[in-house]
Every structure is written in structure tokens, then in C-alpha cells.
Scaffold this motif. Structure first.
Motif, PDB file in Angstrom:
ATOM      1  N   ASN A 168       0.845  -1.206   0.000  1.00 40.78           N
ATOM      2  CA  ASN A 168       0.000   0.000   0.000  1.00 40.78           C
ATOM      3  C   ASN A 168       0.875   1.249   0.000  1.00 40.78           C
ATOM      4  N   THR A 169       0.404   2.300  -0.664  1.00 37.38           N
ATOM      5  CA  THR A 169       1.178   3.543  -0.735  1.00 37.38           C
ATOM      6  C   THR A 169       0.901   4.407   0.486  1.00 37.38           C
ATOM      7  N   ILE A 170       1.809   5.356   0.733  1.00 39.68           N
ATOM      8  CA  ILE A 170       1.650   6.272   1.885  1.00 39.68           C
ATOM      9  C   ILE A 170       0.350   7.084   1.769  1.00 39.68           C
ATOM     10  N   PRO A 171       0.051   7.731   0.610  1.00 35.65           N
ATOM     11  CA  PRO A 171      -1.204   8.500   0.540  1.00 35.65           C
ATOM     12  C   PRO A 171      -2.449   7.644   0.801  1.00 35.65           C
TER      13      PRO A 171
ATOM     14  N   ARG B 228       5.708   8.912   6.299  1.00 31.99           N
ATOM     15  CA  ARG B 228       6.961   8.975   5.520  1.00 31.99           C
ATOM     16  C   ARG B 228       8.172   8.878   6.460  1.00 31.99           C
ATOM     17  N   ASN B 229       8.087   9.541   7.628  1.00 31.85           N
ATOM     18  CA  ASN B 229       9.167   9.428   8.615  1.00 31.85           C
ATOM     19  C   ASN B 229       9.316   7.985   9.085  1.00 31.85           C
TER      20      ASN B 229
ATOM     21  N   GLU C 141       3.791  13.876  -4.474  1.00 31.18           N
ATOM     22  CA  GLU C 141       2.832  12.762  -4.415  1.00 31.18           C
ATOM     23  C   GLU C 141       1.752  13.046  -3.367  1.00 31.18           C
ATOM     24  N   SER C 142       2.169  13.458  -2.167  1.00 28.84           N
ATOM     25  CA  SER C 142       1.204  13.755  -1.092  1.00 28.84           C
ATOM     26  C   SER C 142       0.250  14.866  -1.498  1.00 28.84           C
ATOM     27  N   THR C 143       0.822  15.921  -2.116  1.00 27.52           N
ATOM     28  CA  THR C 143       0.003  17.085  -2.488  1.00 27.52           C
ATOM     29  C   THR C 143      -1.007  16.727  -3.568  1.00 27.52           C
TER      30      THR C 143
END
Length: 721
Positions: free
Chosen positions: A29-32, A51-52, A476-478
Motif C-alpha cells: 500500500n502507498t503512503i497517501p 513517511r518518517n 505525491e502527497s500534495t
């Protein structure tokens, strides 16, 4: 080491949150996606925390791998003791593991290894025992051997000293103590290689600062000055204290014959072997810390820039200023489609001002241009003056905005720009990009390599891989926070969506071109190579306006549609109501306060088979479907007049836009072509460690002019009004 426990402690979160996040990451699974759609599992860990966590997870897993390699290597040599095993397993950093491994690492040829080959190890051991009864030269004479290359007692003695010096250097505990003491009491010093040479590094020509106090931006500046061969930089350690410590650890008996020799050994070991290595490690550590800080600031700046609100529905004239080659113009309609391009020559050396104004008036009238987007590059000042004069001559209101054109030239020469505008030259592409980045900054800026956008400091001097990874993560997050319109998004924009690779992004665009617009999110499963996992990751971030299902225009995930429909039923809402909310931007009476109408969230969530957090997210989405989070950000300042640096006087109060943030302050565009600096001490009355605690890129702020230095092109501003 329990990695999950360590991460939980470091990030100050619960162990179960770490375990859930690690499992989700390991499942692909991706972070977002985890941040937005698995809040119950992780206890609402946001993008930044995840992410950290991901970064530390990778580091600690690599550390465990390193420990296994080291233990295996020492065991193979038959030298692994239980005590050493425990020390290696307890080590918390790669440096600590390297220190412990040093004595067992297969060495290249050293002075000590050569001495050992000559059979001088017993002599070294004799000195180490410190019970000599006569001068060491007498014992050393026994080791003279022409065949082995030992011609004199002095040579034998020197070889033994080399063996002892390396042994001192290899002691992990000594290095740990020396590194810690140097960081605590040492200094970073620099001097000019040639004091008569003028440069931007003059403040570092005779510079010294405590290692523990050195700010990141100064470390990066010193590194650059050293790289450009203007400065000599070194770490100044408390040598006397270190030598006393090493003597105390090495000399256990005061022996008149061995003590002076061991003092020599200690000094040689420190100066020749330990000090250069520790200096290198400390410089690397300072640089890594400085880079991490700079990358973090760069990321925050980039996020703010990408989150600037779009100016939708306006016809914009993009203006790429230049001197000799002329100013390139591109007119784009409200959807970003290029309607016309022109080249005009109002600047030197041609100075065809009247002719250029006539062309501009024609374009403005023909296409009903209401905004001019002017790039801030070369000849921008001269172009702005022409625009202001022109606006006074027009009978329709037109405003202009100065846009940061960083990266426009990188984009215009790229393969992507060539594919997008095959018939245009680089100048026309650049002008189109400058226009579009005002209409939708996010959609345009994602086409440019993040580090080329230019909202940081020393970006070319740092670890490029780390910088790229961090900035790509920010983009990516934005992009996922905002979401994309599946029917208009470009391949580069789609490529940042959770679960979508560059290949899949191109496949989506190709499918759209071949089959017409998407009417349902489910159609994504028909896109070549886009399987169920990619669909799960991306679907919630894709928006379809006026599709078959109004929920496709929201950030409600298809996995929650059934729950959303049952919730709507309970709240007395229909799909038509949701469509109406979208058209009215969530301002309809039925849309207001949906969350407040839910009396028992826990009970209702259980009834719908979802978590409370998911229930809240669905209700918020139904209240304001398809709402753009960028709407909350400050809009750019639209101008219709120009100011010169000469117009500024101390005490003048102006409105400006924060263009860049660095460790020591914020640069603010006040409309005079030279950004003014608000030093960190002038940002707020309260004490702040970093400007980001008080301001962000894109903020509209009120500033007062403190001083103006026209010769050095420096403007000092304050936000303490």
C-alpha cells in the motif's frame, strides 16, 4: 532490536500504530492511500508521520542486515565472542557497527600489517605489557632480520609502534568517546585560501563556531566554499583532552622505558588514524543533518507552492521575457488550451515598444484576455513597465501577476513538452507554461523535476537521491490530497497518484483518447495493466464530474460506496442531492452540518460496518463534495501598477508574497523585482527556531521596510509592525 518498538519510541507514537503501518506498507500500500483510507488501522497517522516511519523502517532494516553480515564475517574468522555479539546486536547506528567491526575487517595493506608480516607482533605485545626492565632497543635487537626487511633495532621498534597505534585506533569504545567529546567541545573552523579574493564567502574567511551550535545553512555554505576552493574547512578537536584520555586508557603502569613510547604511540594513533576518520564522520554527520533540515524546508516550501489556489476560468496571456531573442507570448483559454502564440521585441536591443503594444492590444481584444502572467526572469523588470503602461491605455480591465518561472526552461526543453507542443519552439512552450502555472499551479508544476522549481537553498550541493525522494514524496502527497480530474489530467499529473506508475498513467490517457471520457471509476479496471491492487490504491484520488455516480466526484473510496449510500438513506439524502451539493459547492441547505445530525457515531459506524473515522470522512465529503482544499490558501496578488526599488523608503508598509524560506529568514516579493529579506528575528515578536514556525511560501504578509541598499540590491524588511 525490536524495530517497531524503536520507531514507536522515536516518533512518539504507539507500537500498535507502527505495526499496522509496517504491515500495510509491506502489503504494497502507498503512503497517501494508508494516510487517507486506513485511518482506523493506523490511528490517523498522517502523510508526514508515515513517511518518517517509512524512512526509519528502511534505515533500521538495513542496520539489522549490516549486523548480520558483520556477525557472519567475524564468526567465519572464529573470533566472535558472546560479549562482542551482544555489543553488535545492541548497536543503534551504522557507525557504531562499523566501529565494532573495525578490528576484524579484512584490511588493505597498512603500516601495521606490514610490521606483522615482519614478525614484530611479539615485540608490540612486550611493550603493551609495560614491564620492561631495560631500554626497549635491547629487546628490539632480537627482531633484526635482513630477510624479513628489519635492518635495525629502531626499525623493529617503529614497526611495533605501528602495530600498537593501529590497535588503539581499532578500539570501538575509544572512538565513541572521542567522537562524542569532539562534537561536544570541538569547533568548525574555516579560513580563506586567498584573503585578497572577493567572494560571497567573506564572512567565513576567518570563522570559528562550536560544532554543537553550527546552523545547517552555514554548514552547507562552508561545504560549497570548500568545494569551490575558496575556503579551507576543518574540525578543531580538544586534542589535549583526547590525548590524556587515550594515555589513561593505554598506559596502565608508569614504566620509564615503555611510558614515553606509548605516549608516542597514542599521539601517532590519534593524529594519523583516529582524527582524520572522526573529522570525516563528523563533517558527514553535520552535512547529513544540514541536508535533512534543508530538504525538509525545501519540501514545506514546495508543498505551499503546489497548494497555491488555481485561478480558474480566465483567459491568460503568458509572457516569457527576454532581451535579444524577444518576449514570447502564449494565450491560453480557461481550460489551458493554447489559442495563439507571438514573439514581440519591446526590450533592448530592438526596443519596438509601440509595435509590441499594438500586437498585445490585438491579442487582448481578440481573445478577451483578463490576466497577464509574467515570468520573473531576465528582462522581467523592463517587460513589467511596458505591461503597466499598456494597462493604462486599455478600455477593459486587465491585471497582471509576476510568476516564479523557475523550471519553465527545464520543462520547455523536455521530452514531455516536445510531445505536448510538437509545433512550438522552447520559448513558446515556456510562455504557455508560465500562463498555465497561474491557472493551475499544481497541474503545471508536476511536469517539472521538483528540485528545478527553485524554492530552497543549496539544492545542487546535497545528496541528490535523498532530495529527489523527499521532493517526489511531497508532490505525491500534495497531488493525492487535492485529487485529479480523471478526464482532464495529464499523464505527468496522473503519474503521481497513489498506485499509478508512469506506464499506467500513459495507458489511462491512451484509453481516454480512444474510448472518450470516463463516466465511472470502475472503467479504470478496463485500462491495460491496471489491476485490482492499483485500482484499490488510486480510485479514491480520481475524480469524475458529471459521471454516472456522483460519489465518483468525491474522495469517498469505492470500497465505502455501500456504507455511504446507507448513510445517505439514514440522513434522508438522495444521489440527486449530492449532485446538487456539487453544483452549489456544498452551500445548499441540506448539505450544511451533516456531521452534526449524527447523534451516536460509534453505533452508526458499527451498523454501517465501517470505522468512526471513515464515517466522519464520508459525512464531510457529502457536505462539500469535490471541494478543492487549495481554496483555503491565499490567492496571488494581482497587480496593475509597478514600483521601483527607488520608490521604497524606510517605514513604508506594503503587502507581499512569501516567495522562499531559508533557515535565517523569509524572502518576500513586494513587487519591486528584488525580493526583500525578513530576517528570522524580524518575523514575529515571540522567539522562533525556524521561520516555518510562523510563515509559509505563498503567504500574503504585511511588511515594513527597514532599509534599502540599491547598490547591493538588498531590501531589509520586518513583519513586526
Amino acid at each position: 532490536m525490536d524495530i517497531n518498538v524503536k520507531i514507536a519510541k522515536e516518533l512518539q507514537i504507539q507500537k500498535w500504530q507502527v505495526e499496522a503501518a509496517v504491515n500495510l506498507i509491506d502489503e504494497g500500500n502507498t503512503i497517501p492511500f494508508i494516510s487517507r483510507y486506513r485511518k482506523e488501522a493506523t490511528g490517523s497517522l498522517n502523510d508526514e508521520a508515515l513517511r518518517n516511519l517509512y524512512e526509519r523502517l528502511n534505515y533500521l532494516r538495513a542496520l539489522e542486515e549490516k549486523k548480520e553480515q558483520v556477525l557472519g564475517s567475524i564468526e567465519e574468522q572464529g573470533l566472535l565472542t558472546e560479549e562482542l555479539r551482544e555489543k553488535i546486536l545492541a548497536a543503534e547506528t551504522q557507525v557504531a557497527v562499523e566501529d565494532l567491526y573495525r578490528p576484524y575487517r579484512p584490511k588493505r595493506k597498512t603500516r601495521a600489517s606490514v610490521a606483522k608480516e615482519k614478525g614484530l607482533e611479539p615485540l608490540a605485545l612486550y611493550i603493551k605489557l609495560q614491564n620492561a626492565k631495560e631500554p626497549l632497543e635491547r629487546e628490539a635487537e632480537k627482531y633484526i632480520d635482513a630477510e624479513k626487511g628489519v635492518a635495525t633495532a629502531q626499525e623493529a621498534l617503529q614497526g611495533a609502534k605501528d602495530i600498537l597505534a593501529e590497535a588503539v585506533s581499532d578500539e570501538a569504545d575509544y572512538r565513541t568517546f572521542i567522537r562524542s567529546l569532539t562534537m561536544r567541545e570541538g569547533s568548525l573552523v574555516s579560513e580563506a585560501k586567498d584573503k585578497d579574493v572577493q567572494s560571497v564567502y567573506e564572512m567565513y574567511y576567518n570563522y570559528e563556531e562550536s560544532l554543537k551550535k553550527t546552523a545547517g545553512h552555514r554548514v552547507l555554505a562552508l561545504n560549497r566554499g570548500e568545494k569551490e576552493k575558496i575556503l579551507t574547512v576543518k574540525v578543531q578537536a580538544p586534542e589535549e583532552e583526547i590525548l590524556r584520555y587515550l594515555e589513561k586508557m593505554t598506559i596502565i603502569v608508569n614504566n620509564e622505558y615503555t611510558t614515553p613510547v606509548l605516549k608516542e604511540v597514542v599521539q601517532d594513533s590519534y593524529r594519523r588514524l583516529i582524527e582524520p576518520a572522526i573529522e570525516r564522520e563528523i563533517r558527514n554527520e553535520l552535512t547529513e543533518t544540514a541536508e535533512s533540515g534543508a530538504i525538509s524546508v525545501f519540501g514545506k516550501n514546495l508543498e505551499q507552492l503546489l497548494m497555491q489556489p488555481p485561478i480558474a476560468g480566465k483567459v491568460v496571456l503568458g509572457w516569457d521575457p527576454a532581451f535579444r531573442t524577444g518576449c514570447k507570448l502564449a494565450v491560453v483559454d480557461g481550460t489551458g488550451k493554447v489559442l495563439d502564440t507571438k514573439v514581440i521585441y519591446p526590450t533592448a536591443p530592438q526596443n519596438k515598444v509601440a509595435e509590441s503594444k499594438a500586437e498585445l492590444k490585438k491579442l487582448i481584444k481578440k481573445y478577451h484576455v483578463s490576466l497577464i502572467s509574467l515570468g520573473n526572469g531576465t528582462a522581467s523588470r523592463e517587460s513589467e513597465q511596458i505591461i503597466v503602461d499598456l494597462l493604462k491605455e486599455l478600455d477593459t480591465p486587465v491585471q497582471y501577476v509576476i510568476v516564479n518561472e523557475a523550471g519553465a526552461s527545464v520543462y520547455s526543453a523536455s521530452k514531455l513538452a516536445t510531445e505536448e507542443f510538437p509545433e512550438f519552439d522552447v520559448g513558446q512552450r515556456s510562455a504557455a507554461s508560465i500562463a498555465r502555472r497561474l491557472q493551475d499551479p499544481l497541474a503545471e508544476l508536476v511536469k517539472i523535476e521538483p528540485k528545478a522549481i527553485g524554492v530552497g537553498q543549496y539544492q545542487h550541493d546535497m545528496n541528490q537521491k535523498k532530495l529527489d525522494e523527499a521532493l517526489t514524496g511531497v508532490v505525491e502527497s500534495t497531488v493525492n490530497r487535492v485529487g485529479v480530474d480523471l478526464n482532464t489530467a495529464s499523464a505527468p499529473l496522473l503519474g503521481y497518484i497513489s498506485g499509478i506508475s508512469k506506464t499506467l498513467a500513459k495507458n489511462i490517457v491512451a484509453y481516454r483518447e480512444e474510448n472518450g471520457r470516463f463516466v465511472s471509476r470502475k472503467q479504470l479496471l478496463k485500462v491495460p495493466k491496471l489491476g485490482p491492487k492499483a485500482y484499490e490504491q488510486c480510485a479514491g484520488f480520481m475524480r469524475i464530474t458529471d459521471g454516472k455516480n456522483p460519489l465518483d466526484a468525491t474522495s469517498v473510496h469505492p470500497e465505502s460506496y455501500e456504507a455511504a449510500e446507507r448513510l445517505m438513506e439514514k440522513l434522508g439524502l438522495s444521489m440527486e442531492d449530492v449532485r446538487e451539493f456539487q453544483r452549489s459547492a456544498g452551500s445548499g441547505k441540506k448539505a450544511a452540518g451533516l456531521l452534526g445530525k449524527i447523534k451516536d457515531k460509534k453505533k452508526l459506524a458499527a451498523e454501517l460496518g465501517i470505522g468512526e473515522l471513515t464515517l466522519e470522512d464520508i459525512a464531510k465529503e457529502l457536505e462539500k463534495p469535490a471541494r478543492d482544499p487549495r481554496a483555503d490558501m491565499p490567492a496571488p496578488i494581482l497587480r496593475s501598477d509597478v514600483m521601483e526599488m527607488e520608490d521604497l523608503t524606510p517605514g513604508m508598509i506594503l503587502k507581499g508574497t512569501v516567495r522562499n524560506i531559508v533557515d535565517f529568514g523569509a524572502f518576500v516579493d513586494i513587487g519591486v523585482h528584488q525580493d526583500g529579506l525578513v530576517h528570522i528575528s524580524q518575523i514575529t515578536e515571540r522567539f522562533i527556531k525556524h521561520p516555518l514556525e510562523a510563515v509559509s511560501v505563498g503567504d500574503i504578509v504585511e511588511v515594513k521596510v527597514i532599509s534599502v541598499d540599491a547598490a547591493k540590491k538588498r531590501i531589509a524588511l520586518t513583519m513586526k509592525l
